[in-house]
Design an enzyme around this catalytic site. Sequence first.
Site, PDB file in Angstrom:
ATOM      1  N   LEU A   1       0.833  -1.208   0.000  1.00  0.00           N
ATOM      2  CA  LEU A   1       0.000   0.000   0.000  1.00  0.00           C
ATOM      3  C   LEU A   1       0.868   1.259   0.000  1.00  0.00           C
ATOM      4  O   LEU A   1       0.589   2.221  -0.709  1.00  0.00           O
ATOM      5  CB  LEU A   1      -0.949   0.001   1.212  1.00  0.00           C
ATOM      6  CG  LEU A   1      -1.945   1.160   1.238  1.00  0.00           C
ATOM      7  CD1 LEU A   1      -2.864   1.124   0.020  1.00  0.00           C
ATOM      8  CD2 LEU A   1      -2.775   1.140   2.519  1.00  0.00           C
TER       9      LEU A   1
ATOM     10  N   ILE B   1      21.199  20.508  17.621  1.00  0.00           N
ATOM     11  CA  ILE B   1      20.642  19.369  18.358  1.00  0.00           C
ATOM     12  C   ILE B   1      21.332  18.059  17.999  1.00  0.00           C
ATOM     13  O   ILE B   1      21.157  17.054  18.684  1.00  0.00           O
ATOM     14  CB  ILE B   1      19.110  19.306  18.136  1.00  0.00           C
ATOM     15  CG1 ILE B   1      18.462  20.646  18.499  1.00  0.00           C
ATOM     16  CG2 ILE B   1      18.461  18.196  18.928  1.00  0.00           C
ATOM     17  CD1 ILE B   1      18.760  21.152  19.905  1.00  0.00           C
ATOM     18  N   GLY B   2      22.113  18.033  16.949  1.00  0.00           N
ATOM     19  CA  GLY B   2      22.898  16.825  16.683  1.00  0.00           C
ATOM     20  C   GLY B   2      23.065  16.495  15.221  1.00  0.00           C
ATOM     21  O   GLY B   2      24.168  16.502  14.692  1.00  0.00           O
TER      22      GLY B   2
ATOM     23  N   TRP C   1      10.647   3.296  21.196  1.00  0.00           N
ATOM     24  CA  TRP C   1      10.638   3.036  19.761  1.00  0.00           C
ATOM     25  C   TRP C   1      11.111   1.632  19.417  1.00  0.00           C
ATOM     26  O   TRP C   1      11.588   1.361  18.317  1.00  0.00           O
ATOM     27  CB  TRP C   1      11.441   4.131  19.036  1.00  0.00           C
ATOM     28  CG  TRP C   1      10.805   5.488  19.209  1.00  0.00           C
ATOM     29  CD1 TRP C   1       9.541   5.739  19.674  1.00  0.00           C
ATOM     30  CD2 TRP C   1      11.371   6.773  18.946  1.00  0.00           C
ATOM     31  NE1 TRP C   1       9.301   7.094  19.718  1.00  0.00           N
ATOM     32  CE2 TRP C   1      10.407   7.754  19.270  1.00  0.00           C
ATOM     33  CE3 TRP C   1      12.614   7.196  18.456  1.00  0.00           C
ATOM     34  CZ2 TRP C   1      10.638   9.123  19.135  1.00  0.00           C
ATOM     35  CZ3 TRP C   1      12.840   8.559  18.310  1.00  0.00           C
ATOM     36  CH2 TRP C   1      11.861   9.512  18.647  1.00  0.00           C
TER      37      TRP C   1
ATOM     38  N   GLU D   1      11.618  22.371  22.075  1.00  0.00           N
ATOM     39  CA  GLU D   1      10.955  23.068  20.986  1.00  0.00           C
ATOM     40  C   GLU D   1      10.285  24.330  21.535  1.00  0.00           C
ATOM     41  O   GLU D   1       9.653  24.274  22.569  1.00  0.00           O
ATOM     42  CB  GLU D   1       9.884  22.119  20.445  1.00  0.00           C
ATOM     43  CG  GLU D   1       9.276  22.516  19.165  1.00  0.00           C
ATOM     44  CD  GLU D   1       8.315  21.441  18.683  1.00  0.00           C
ATOM     45  OE1 GLU D   1       8.767  20.313  18.427  1.00  0.00           O
ATOM     46  OE2 GLU D   1       7.130  21.734  18.600  1.00  0.00           O
TER      47      GLU D   1
ATOM     48  N   HIS E   1      10.924  22.359  11.489  1.00  0.00           N
ATOM     49  CA  HIS E   1       9.837  21.641  10.800  1.00  0.00           C
ATOM     50  C   HIS E   1       9.343  22.422   9.589  1.00  0.00           C
ATOM     51  O   HIS E   1       8.573  21.918   8.797  1.00  0.00           O
ATOM     52  CB  HIS E   1       8.692  21.360  11.774  1.00  0.00           C
ATOM     53  CG  HIS E   1       9.156  20.587  12.968  1.00  0.00           C
ATOM     54  ND1 HIS E   1       9.582  21.210  14.128  1.00  0.00           N
ATOM     55  CD2 HIS E   1       9.333  19.265  13.166  1.00  0.00           C
ATOM     56  CE1 HIS E   1       9.976  20.284  14.992  1.00  0.00           C
ATOM     57  NE2 HIS E   1       9.840  19.102  14.434  1.00  0.00           N
TER      58      HIS E   1
HETATM   59  N1  GLN Z   1      20.115  14.174  18.106  1.00  0.00           N
HETATM   60  C1  GLN Z   1      19.003  13.884  17.290  1.00  0.00           C
HETATM   61  C2  GLN Z   1      19.068  14.658  15.980  1.00  0.00           C
HETATM   62  O1  GLN Z   1      19.558  15.737  15.977  1.00  0.00           O
HETATM   63  C3  GLN Z   1      17.700  14.227  17.989  1.00  0.00           C
HETATM   64  C4  GLN Z   1      16.528  13.844  17.165  1.00  0.00           C
HETATM   65  C5  GLN Z   1      15.196  14.095  17.843  1.00  0.00           C
HETATM   66  O2  GLN Z   1      15.081  14.962  18.645  1.00  0.00           O
HETATM   67  N2  GLN Z   1      14.188  13.351  17.501  1.00  0.00           N
HETATM   68  O3  GLN Z   1      18.621  14.216  14.967  1.00  0.00           O
HETATM   69 ZN    ZN Z   2      13.911  16.864  18.564  1.00  0.00          ZN
END
Ligand code: GLN
Ligand code: ZN
Length: 742
Positions: free
Chosen positions: A19, A420-421, A550, A654, A680
């Site tokens: 699908l 953030i990475g 997860w 966020e 986003h």
């Molecule tokens: N360290 C991860 C990244 O920067 C964090 C991802 C996330 O917050 N879901 O992708």
């Molecule tokens: Zn995140």
Amino acid sequence: MTIGSTVFGYPRIGPKRELKRAVEQYWAGKIDEAALQQTAKQLRAQTWAELSELDSVPSNTFSFYDQVLDTSLLFDAIPQRFRDLGLSELDTCFAAARGRDGAAALELTKWFDTNYHYLVPELGPDTEFRLTGDKPIAEYREALELGITTRPVLLGPVTYLLLAKSTVPGFEPVTLLDRLLEAYVELLGRLRVEGVEWVQIDEPAFAADRTPAELNALRRTYRTLSGLPGRPKLLVTGYYGDLGEALPILASSQVEAIGIDLVSAPDTSVAIPALRDKILVAGLVDGRNVWRTDLHAALATAAALLGSAREVVVSSSSTLLHVPYDLEAENLEPDVQARLAFARQKVREIVVLGKALRNGADGAWADEAKHQVPSPRRDDHVRARIASLRPEHSVRAPYEERAAAQQARLALPPLATTTIGSFPQTGDIRKARAAVRGGEITEDEYGQRMRNEIGRVIDLQEDIGLDVLVHGEPERNDMVQYFAEHLEGFASTEFAWVQSYGSRCVRPPIIHGDVSRPKPMTVPWSTYAQSLTSKPVKGMLTGPVTILAWSFVRDDQPLADTANQVALALRDEIRDLEAAGIRVVQVDEPALRELLPLRRKDQPAYLEWSVGAFRLATAGATTGTQIHTHLCYSEFGEVIGAISDLDADVTTIEAARSKMEILEGLEFPRGIGPGVYDIHSPLVPSEDDIVSLITEAVRAVPGERLWINPDCGLKTRGYAEVEPALRNLVAATRRMRAHLGG
Ligand code: GLN
Ligand code: ZN
């Protein structure tokens, strides 16, 4: 129904994600609607054939995208902006799911405490419901043509309204109940005319705490629906937990059957007199996890229920939407494989249990029940370590002391900047990963390509002028999968996909045994990055709660025990990172809030073990090592205390979309980085945009504790947006520093 068997729902993406492929081809214009409908029809036929051994087969469990959106379409409750597009029914569905021609998509959000996401209905005081669709009827007919009588499944009216959001401040969608009920009444009438004998109505919202008014809405709904003359028989389910006060309410209505989840809530009390004239559909086979059922125990539970109801039917504990199709497709190590059951195997278990309940143990039962289940792999070393843990292992020095030691080592300016990475996952990175998997390049060659990428990312961050750098995570396809592949006690599957939303599927790893770390997992990448710069590079780890959230997690021991084993592996990783010269380590916990139990009474225990596991993972760090954590949401509200208890030196969250509202009145005692760049969105925030967000933030947080960073990882974005956005972020920060200093 006689004493027998059923499931509350079934996967629909297809055993080979047929699908997903067809839908994406349709979106790309490569196939037409007729071809897509043909694939869908085949998948439905295949599902009904697979389920035909059950005494009652569900239908209307198929969806092109999401069952909540289907319900909005069925009752014509689609916002005007999608109608204005003038599209076909199918394209309207996809437009509402994904946005089109300037009409923004419906909001996507998590479905209860699962990893499935649904499209949030937008309802207002003017919303009218009209039965304009016929999906449940069409699917019933389609199955009937194949010789299979089915039980259409509908999302319950009260749950539908409780899942909706209001288009007008202060308006409560649940006040639309009477209007919506009229449409359900009409639908039940039409199903009756079709000759439908049974209809299933799902009300999972009642597995969470509900107000008296909401419980009243449930009472009114089922009094009305069950009181209809000449209607199909009704099975009302409420799964993902204990129905609590909703169970006696349903029992006192005239519905014929009630479905409950005895896996999430094994202690559910069914000792209700009013249940005695009803059919109890007992969810005894786990619909959300991948372990084989203990058939003897399940049969004993079912047998014990026989006195409480007129009849007992065996079912999955929830829809099977959350488990993969078929274990037979996998080739796992035998001791792991022998412990698992996916959707097809679960259906088999249910059939066998249903027969055993009716006829007693026969040949099929003997075959199925004699299966020897191997024990999970034990690691005595890990167990001994856990047993010897003391509270001081989870406590770091006081924050002030840490902050001073870290500042002495890191010498960061006020309003320190970081990310953030992850950095964008380019086509080259993905190609290299595919090539090493396919054996086209060697591990060494792959390592070299990743190091080249890390070098580029470090150079770029130096050039932009960020303060705390990252290596960019090019080697990670997924932040949980990567660790699963490096830890003992985890298995990765090949085809075990489950739907996350729409055409998006995930393949959660399986935590089957005791967890340990054979060797460092991230150290070579991080130390390589650190060797290229004198600025601090952050080590980057995924936290224990997110790894559990997860994955499919073993159910033979409390989640807390598994979380602590993962935590110890991370603790060792941090020690190795420190020894290799890494001064800052981030432990991501984006899923901390996801696993929060639906019922408030269960939340404190969850928060205690989840926070405990994070602290066990991080508290081995020396005073001078700065621990960061990252959470992917801004609704701190109910978990703010827990987030503070994580005791991280810096927490990034966020905040850009909510314009820093979250900081209002927040007294967060340590470093905090409310995101100033909404990753986003493809829009590049201007320097002025960022200055104004920082201006808001400095009102609430002193400069030495305020961090300036994007909202989340950058891996889904492209460099064309990321580079200018980060340059603006640094320029805005410098302007604010000058302003504050002056
Ligand atoms: N360290 C991860 C990244 O920067 C964090 C991802 C996330 O917050 N879901 O992708
Ligand atoms: Zn995140």
